[in-house]
Design a protein around this motif. Structure first.
Motif, short mmCIF file in Angstrom:
data_model
loop_
_atom_site.label_atom_id
_atom_site.label_comp_id
_atom_site.label_asym_id
_atom_site.label_seq_id
_atom_site.Cartn_x
_atom_site.Cartn_y
_atom_site.Cartn_z
N GLN A 1 -26.33 -23.21 -27.47
CA GLN A 1 -26.82 -22.28 -28.49
C GLN A 1 -27.63 -21.21 -27.79
O GLN A 1 -28.43 -21.50 -26.90
N THR A 2 -27.45 -19.96 -28.18
CA THR A 2 -28.18 -18.87 -27.55
C THR A 2 -29.29 -18.37 -28.46
O THR A 2 -29.27 -18.59 -29.67
N MET B 1 -25.56 -12.34 -37.12
CA MET B 1 -24.64 -13.20 -36.40
C MET B 1 -25.37 -13.76 -35.18
O MET B 1 -26.18 -13.09 -34.57
N ARG B 2 -25.05 -14.98 -34.85
CA ARG B 2 -25.62 -15.58 -33.64
C ARG B 2 -24.48 -16.11 -32.79
O ARG B 2 -23.45 -16.57 -33.29
N ALA B 3 -24.68 -16.04 -31.49
CA ALA B 3 -23.63 -16.46 -30.55
C ALA B 3 -23.86 -17.89 -30.11
O ALA B 3 -25.01 -18.31 -29.91
N SER C 1 -15.03 -14.62 -30.13
CA SER C 1 -15.19 -13.28 -29.57
C SER C 1 -14.46 -13.16 -28.24
O SER C 1 -13.76 -12.18 -27.99
N GLU D 1 -22.30 -17.09 -38.58
CA GLU D 1 -23.27 -16.58 -39.55
C GLU D 1 -24.57 -17.37 -39.37
O GLU D 1 -24.55 -18.53 -38.96
N LYS E 1 -16.81 -17.88 -26.48
CA LYS E 1 -18.00 -17.29 -27.11
C LYS E 1 -17.65 -17.07 -28.58
O LYS E 1 -16.68 -16.37 -28.90
N TYR F 1 -19.18 -16.18 -32.58
CA TYR F 1 -20.25 -15.62 -33.39
C TYR F 1 -20.23 -16.29 -34.75
O TYR F 1 -19.22 -16.23 -35.46
N GLU G 1 -14.01 -16.51 -35.64
CA GLU G 1 -15.34 -16.44 -35.04
C GLU G 1 -15.31 -16.29 -33.52
O GLU G 1 -16.33 -16.01 -32.90
#
Length: 84
Positions: free
Chosen positions: A74-75, A1-3, A30, A48, A44, A46, A28
């Motif tokens: 994008q983090t 998962m990416r935040a 958070s 795929e 925020k 998360y 998605e």
């Protein structure tokens, strides 16, 4: 998962309704914070690894009634302090 973080500008008087609708309807999500300044909310999310960020923001976040504008960050990495 990416935040990813999405700053959200809402129509006047709609920020809390938009935040509730997103919290209840977007799996998605958070965290959602109300903010001061140019944007009303900071979410925020998360996603795929293979999920298209632009498509998610346009079709999921920007489609919520009352959303006027968004700014997406994008983090890459998350850092935190040590806990004893």
């Amino acid at each position: 998962m990416r935040a990813i973080f999405v700053m959200i500008k809402c129509e006047m008087g709609q920020a809390y309704r938009v935040a509730r609708e997103m919290a209840d309807g977007i799996p998605e999500l958070s965290e959602m914070h109300s903010t001061s300044g140019q944007y009303d909310l900071l979410g925020k999310f998360y996603l795929e690894p293979d999920q298209d960020i632009g498509l998610f923001v346009v079709e999921t976040v920007q489609s919520v009634p009352g959303v006027k504008d968004t700014y997406t960050l994008q983090t890459f990495n998350a850092f935190s302090g040590q806990r004893a």
